[in-house]
Scaffold this motif. Structure first.
Motif, PDB file in Angstrom:
ATOM      1  N   MET A 199       0.831  -1.214   0.000  1.00  0.00           N
ATOM      2  CA  MET A 199       0.000   0.000   0.000  1.00  0.00           C
ATOM      3  C   MET A 199       0.863   1.261   0.000  1.00  0.00           C
ATOM      4  N   ASN A 200       1.955   1.244   0.723  1.00  0.00           N
ATOM      5  CA  ASN A 200       2.863   2.397   0.700  1.00  0.00           C
ATOM      6  C   ASN A 200       3.383   2.640  -0.713  1.00  0.00           C
TER       7      ASN A 200
ATOM      8  N   CYS B   2       1.928   1.742  -3.571  1.00  0.00           N
ATOM      9  CA  CYS B   2       0.830   2.228  -4.407  1.00  0.00           C
ATOM     10  C   CYS B   2       0.586   3.720  -4.163  1.00  0.00           C
ATOM     11  N   ASN B   3       0.637   4.122  -2.907  1.00  0.00           N
ATOM     12  CA  ASN B   3       0.436   5.541  -2.578  1.00  0.00           C
ATOM     13  C   ASN B   3       1.539   6.403  -3.172  1.00  0.00           C
ATOM     14  N   LYS B   4       2.780   5.933  -3.094  1.00  0.00           N
ATOM     15  CA  LYS B   4       3.897   6.685  -3.673  1.00  0.00           C
ATOM     16  C   LYS B   4       3.732   6.861  -5.176  1.00  0.00           C
TER      17      LYS B   4
ATOM     18  N   LYS C 289      -4.433   4.006  -7.458  1.00  0.00           N
ATOM     19  CA  LYS C 289      -5.579   3.860  -6.561  1.00  0.00           C
ATOM     20  C   LYS C 289      -5.799   2.382  -6.243  1.00  0.00           C
TER      21      LYS C 289
ATOM     22  N   SER D  79      -5.649   2.646   4.373  1.00  0.00           N
ATOM     23  CA  SER D  79      -6.532   3.609   3.712  1.00  0.00           C
ATOM     24  C   SER D  79      -6.554   3.529   2.193  1.00  0.00           C
TER      25      SER D  79
ATOM     26  N   HIS E 168      -8.305   3.768  -1.506  1.00  0.00           N
ATOM     27  CA  HIS E 168      -9.185   4.845  -1.976  1.00  0.00           C
ATOM     28  C   HIS E 168     -10.645   4.552  -1.640  1.00  0.00           C
TER      29      HIS E 168
ATOM     30  N   ARG F 225      -9.568  11.683   5.863  1.00  0.00           N
ATOM     31  CA  ARG F 225      -8.595  11.037   4.983  1.00  0.00           C
ATOM     32  C   ARG F 225      -9.262  10.326   3.813  1.00  0.00           C
TER      33      ARG F 225
END
Length: 478
Positions: A331-332, A334-336, A340, A368, A370, A437
């Motif tokens: 997930m980290n 993907c966020n970087k 989504k 978290s 999307h 968030r």
């Protein structure tokens, strides 16, 4: 060739029961998957017709007007929809007793004898991977000569032919896109986390993972991933582009684990980039950063990821094969990269308790994604979860879905009741979505995309109505 109708029968209002849906239930917002499991055999039968009644708001009366012109009707069914689907079959037979009516789908494939014994109106059931079984039925081959078929002979006796082998030459399978174009209104298909209009497809079947709750690999698709080559997928997507041009905003690859073969998925993504297509797919929460970056650079927008639980003991108990720390790192990444993620969670799996449910809610809020979906554990016949529930006496006397179509819990545990599992669905949705968030990114989407503004407002109304219905049921059952 017999005149053949492939039918997804009418169902509950707003019920996502198409053959592409993994859990047949009425969703929190209007959602319809493409009937991919019906469209594929239909593509093998020249001049056949494909009807997806739920997504086109067609009634039994509408279906009868169509069915009167067909000799063979092959219907998709599922565990929660079977009684309703049989009523549709009875209406078709009442209109024309000579019409052959049969069923396909995981429930019928796993329980062919029971399905035929309990529903004398049904002439046959297609077992296992049924595409070529349907083709041979349409060709008029005698029932006894068709592999993978369970049927009623002229004396009313139930017979089973030998098993049909799985399909390995997937490049030889015709595209479902011409069937979609001819028979379906692609604007009728909505999924909350996908751009609209979208189109979904399978490029292969089977999943190496051994999750105890997952329906398709344990009943029809098997655990060996058999798929089209990147070149064949590239040609199929070029066909899609020629049919819909820029009208389709996103393509979704619904293979159980589309990303399992990194070399293959990267090669496919290169074809998609050349076609300038936006796409998304199912994935496990263990893709590395470099692969994710390459896919993003080649048009990947979103990943649908089954996190299932935020408690490691629950994950291990269902043989998920994923560690929470790996999922957090995924997930980290993907966020970087700005990819989504739509996170799928299941409440009520074995080893679940009030404490593990809290673990899952906290985990979802921590990583978290999307958007999320929260399902209730569904012990479908043919799965290891179903067998465990039988052996341990976990079943309630309730149905998989309520009369309105929303999903209910048919499982209960010594330390966790079915009503507590159902109540937790509403609680998890509220805890996740009613946070800054989560809300701020969704609002930003609405500001920059007018279509998304209209969609999210509609979905918001539907979502609140869904939560209200869940809350009302909780009060009634209290």
């Amino acid at each position: 060739m017999k005149k053949t109708l492939f039918l997804s029968p009418p169902s509950f209002n707003g019920f996502d029961g198409a053959a592409g849906a993994r859990y047949q239930a009425k969703r929190e917002i209007t959602s319809f998957w493409y009937p991919t499991w019906l469209a594929q055999p239909a593509a093998l039968v020249p001049d056949s017709k494909l009807v997806d009644a739920p997504a086109h708001y067609q009634t039994v009366e509408d279906v009868l007007k169509i069915a009167k012109d067909y000799e063979l009707v092959i219907m998709y069914t599922s565990t929660p929809t079977l009684p309703n689907d049989v009523k549709c079959a009875e209406a078709i037979k009442a209109q024309n007793p000579d019409t052959q009516v049969g069923l396909l789908g995981a429930h019928a494939a796993v329980l062919p004898t029971q399905t035929l014994e309990e529903n004398p109106v049904i002439d046959f059931v297609c077992r296992n991977e049924f595409d070529y079984t349907c083709k041979e039925l349409a060709e008029g081959k005698p029932y006894e000569d068709i592999k993978g078929l369970s049927y009623r002979d002229k004396f009313g006796n139930i017979k089973h032919t030998e098993e049909r082998e799985l399909i390995h030459d997937w490049d030889a399978m015709p595209s479902v896109f011409p069937m979609y174009e001819k028979h379906l209104n692609f604007r009728n298909y909505f999924i909350g986390y996908l751009l609209h209009p979208y189109v979904s497809l399978y490029t292969g079947r089977g999943c190496p993972a051994k999750c105890t709750f997952c329906l398709w690999p344990q009943t029809i698709g098997g655990h060996q991933y058999r798929a089209k080559t990147p070149e064949a997928v590239g040609k199929e997507m070029a066909l899609a582009k020629s049919i819909w041009g820029n009208s389709v905003r996103e393509y979704f690859f619904d293979d159980d684990t589309f990303t399992i073969d990194k070399k293959r998925v990267i090669a496919i993504s290169e074809h998609l980039k050349k076609l300038n297509l936006t796409w998304s797919c199912n994935a496990r929460a263990n893709l590395d950063y470099d692969t994710l970056k390459t896919l993003r650079d080649n048009g990947l927008r979103l990943l649908l990821v089954g996190f299932e639980s935020g408690n490691q003991a629950v994950l291990d108990g269902v043989k998920k094969g994923i560690k929470l720390e790996v999922a957090r790192k995924f997930m980290n990444n993907c966020n970087k990269l700005g990819i989504k993620v739509h996170g799928a969670f299941i409440l009520g799996l074995p080893n679940e308790s009030k404490e593990t449910i809290e673990d899952t809610i906290r985990f979802a809020c921590e990583v978290s994604p999307h958007t999320i979906q929260v399902s209730i554990a569904s012990p479908y016949p043919g799965t290891e979860l179903y067998q465990q529930a039988q052996e341990n006496g976990w079943f309630t006397n309730g149905d998989l879905v309520a009369s309105s179509g929303i999903q209910m819990s048919t499982l209960q545990y010594p330390n966790l009741s079915a009503s507590e599992i159902e109540d937790a669905v509403e609680r998890m949705y509220r805890r996740f979505y009613f946070r800054r968030r989560t809300i701020i990114p969704i609002v930003k989407e609405m500001i920059v995309d007018p279509q998304m503004l209209v969609r999210r407002l509609r979905e918001g109304r539907e979502f609140m109505a869904y939560l209200k219905e869940r809350h009302t049921r909780s009060l009634v059952n209290a």
